[in-house]
Design a protein around this motif. Sequence first.
Motif, PDB file in Angstrom:
ATOM      1  N   ASN A 187       0.863  -1.177   0.000  1.00  0.00           N
ATOM      2  CA  ASN A 187       0.000   0.000   0.000  1.00  0.00           C
ATOM      3  C   ASN A 187       0.904   1.233   0.000  1.00  0.00           C
ATOM      4  O   ASN A 187       1.141   1.863   1.030  1.00  0.00           O
ATOM      5  N   ALA A 188       1.413   1.561  -1.162  1.00  0.00           N
ATOM      6  CA  ALA A 188       2.439   2.594  -1.277  1.00  0.00           C
ATOM      7  C   ALA A 188       1.955   3.948  -0.769  1.00  0.00           C
ATOM      8  O   ALA A 188       2.721   4.685  -0.129  1.00  0.00           O
ATOM      9  N   ALA A 189       0.705   4.289  -1.046  1.00  0.00           N
ATOM     10  CA  ALA A 189       0.191   5.600  -0.625  1.00  0.00           C
ATOM     11  C   ALA A 189       0.175   5.718   0.892  1.00  0.00           C
ATOM     12  O   ALA A 189       0.588   6.736   1.457  1.00  0.00           O
ATOM     13  N   ALA A 190      -0.299   4.656   1.574  1.00  0.00           N
ATOM     14  CA  ALA A 190      -0.350   4.691   3.030  1.00  0.00           C
ATOM     15  C   ALA A 190       1.049   4.699   3.625  1.00  0.00           C
ATOM     16  O   ALA A 190       1.334   5.445   4.567  1.00  0.00           O
ATOM     17  N   VAL A 191       1.938   3.866   3.089  1.00  0.00           N
ATOM     18  CA  VAL A 191       3.314   3.833   3.596  1.00  0.00           C
ATOM     19  C   VAL A 191       3.962   5.208   3.447  1.00  0.00           C
ATOM     20  O   VAL A 191       4.658   5.694   4.359  1.00  0.00           O
ATOM     21  N   HIS A 192       3.710   5.879   2.326  1.00  0.00           N
ATOM     22  CA  HIS A 192       4.273   7.217   2.094  1.00  0.00           C
ATOM     23  C   HIS A 192       3.736   8.200   3.130  1.00  0.00           C
ATOM     24  O   HIS A 192       4.513   8.988   3.708  1.00  0.00           O
ATOM     25  N   THR A 193       2.425   8.164   3.380  1.00  0.00           N
ATOM     26  CA  THR A 193       1.814   9.078   4.348  1.00  0.00           C
ATOM     27  C   THR A 193       2.415   8.881   5.733  1.00  0.00           C
ATOM     28  O   THR A 193       2.795   9.847   6.414  1.00  0.00           O
ATOM     29  N   TYR A 194       2.517   7.629   6.165  1.00  0.00           N
ATOM     30  CA  TYR A 194       3.028   7.356   7.500  1.00  0.00           C
ATOM     31  C   TYR A 194       4.515   7.673   7.613  1.00  0.00           C
ATOM     32  O   TYR A 194       4.976   8.154   8.650  1.00  0.00           O
ATOM     33  N   THR A 195       5.268   7.432   6.550  1.00  0.00           N
ATOM     34  CA  THR A 195       6.696   7.756   6.573  1.00  0.00           C
ATOM     35  C   THR A 195       6.898   9.263   6.723  1.00  0.00           C
ATOM     36  O   THR A 195       7.777   9.715   7.467  1.00  0.00           O
ATOM     37  N   LYS A 196       6.079  10.049   6.033  1.00  0.00           N
ATOM     38  CA  LYS A 196       6.171  11.508   6.130  1.00  0.00           C
ATOM     39  C   LYS A 196       5.855  11.995   7.539  1.00  0.00           C
ATOM     40  O   LYS A 196       6.314  13.070   7.950  1.00  0.00           O
ATOM     41  N   LEU A 197       5.074  11.224   8.293  1.00  0.00           N
ATOM     42  CA  LEU A 197       4.738  11.594   9.669  1.00  0.00           C
ATOM     43  C   LEU A 197       5.758  11.053  10.669  1.00  0.00           C
ATOM     44  O   LEU A 197       5.569  11.207  11.878  1.00  0.00           O
ATOM     45  N   GLY A 198       6.816  10.433  10.177  1.00  0.00           N
ATOM     46  CA  GLY A 198       7.894   9.994  11.055  1.00  0.00           C
ATOM     47  C   GLY A 198       7.909   8.513  11.380  1.00  0.00           C
ATOM     48  O   GLY A 198       8.792   8.048  12.118  1.00  0.00           O
ATOM     49  N   PHE A 199       6.970   7.744  10.840  1.00  0.00           N
ATOM     50  CA  PHE A 199       6.939   6.304  11.107  1.00  0.00           C
ATOM     51  C   PHE A 199       8.036   5.595  10.312  1.00  0.00           C
ATOM     52  O   PHE A 199       8.360   5.987   9.190  1.00  0.00           O
ATOM     53  N   SER A 200       8.568   4.535  10.899  1.00  0.00           N
ATOM     54  CA  SER A 200       9.526   3.682  10.192  1.00  0.00           C
ATOM     55  C   SER A 200       9.208   2.223  10.500  1.00  0.00           C
ATOM     56  O   SER A 200       8.550   1.912  11.505  1.00  0.00           O
TER      57      SER A 200
END
Length: 296
Positions: free
Chosen positions: A273-286
């Motif tokens: 789910n590339a869109a969700a992974v991108h959103t969460y990564t931008k919020l600092g998730f890893s």
Amino acid sequence: MQVCDTLEDAQRHAVGELLQAAHQADGVAAVSEQVVLAVAADSSGPHLLATRGGELAGYAHLSAASAEEANPMAELAVHPRHRRRGVGTALALDLLDRAGESLRVWAHGNLPAAQALARQLQLTSRRELWQMRVDLAGAELPAVRLPEGVRLRTYVPERDDAEVLRVNNAAFSWHPEQGGWGPADLAARRAEPWFDPNGFFLAVDADDRVLGFHWTKVHPAEGDEPALGEVYVVGVDPAAQGGGLGRSLTIAGLEHLRSRGLSTVLLYVEADNAAAVHTYTKLGFSQFHVDVAYGR
């Protein structure tokens, strides 16, 4: 090996103890929330029980294929006292015999023992679920920006159920576990000790119609492990997607969890789910760890 469509109280208690022992030994839950709820509610079998010397040595749960999931799904756990004695192999072979070549078997945390079992049975990774985490203590969260005419409020049990289910099932129509929820699915989670309506945020329009929601969860501290927050479910009506509502709901939930004194927050997301992974990564998730569904 014993196969049960329903569990007796003593069996349910023994399964609970086995799952707890496996969790403590491995540092990761052996089975998903869906299986834990199935054991507690004595539903959605069959349940496979492997015993050695009169003690429950292994447990497996099998879910049949459905409209949401084309493949039968299984999860299994072996008690730490009975590992490296063929119990996991016996359970996996029994599951494959029952469900056929389309079976998928979850390995939570994808631990070395699970990888070795997969190689032995010639299974390969067919699906990945990532657990991602963020340290809220050091995170600078963006401001919550809602579209015009949209406001946030918290969930009212039962009164909001129909709207939440409508949005959830529309947003996750593609998802094997999250799609197709009914009133019983909400009711079961409301009955859990962790449920808190003050951590369940709804984005509504001027007519109080639900456009999206963020359901947060708090995992209590266990032993030396501190309490953890979770982005449990973020769902947005497909008709309201594309305007950043999901991101704003996520931020609102993270702010709530931080106000509860929680420094670490986790979530689960499909690896593809590339869109969700991108959103969460931008919020600092890893990425923290990976759950893998193995199959042939």
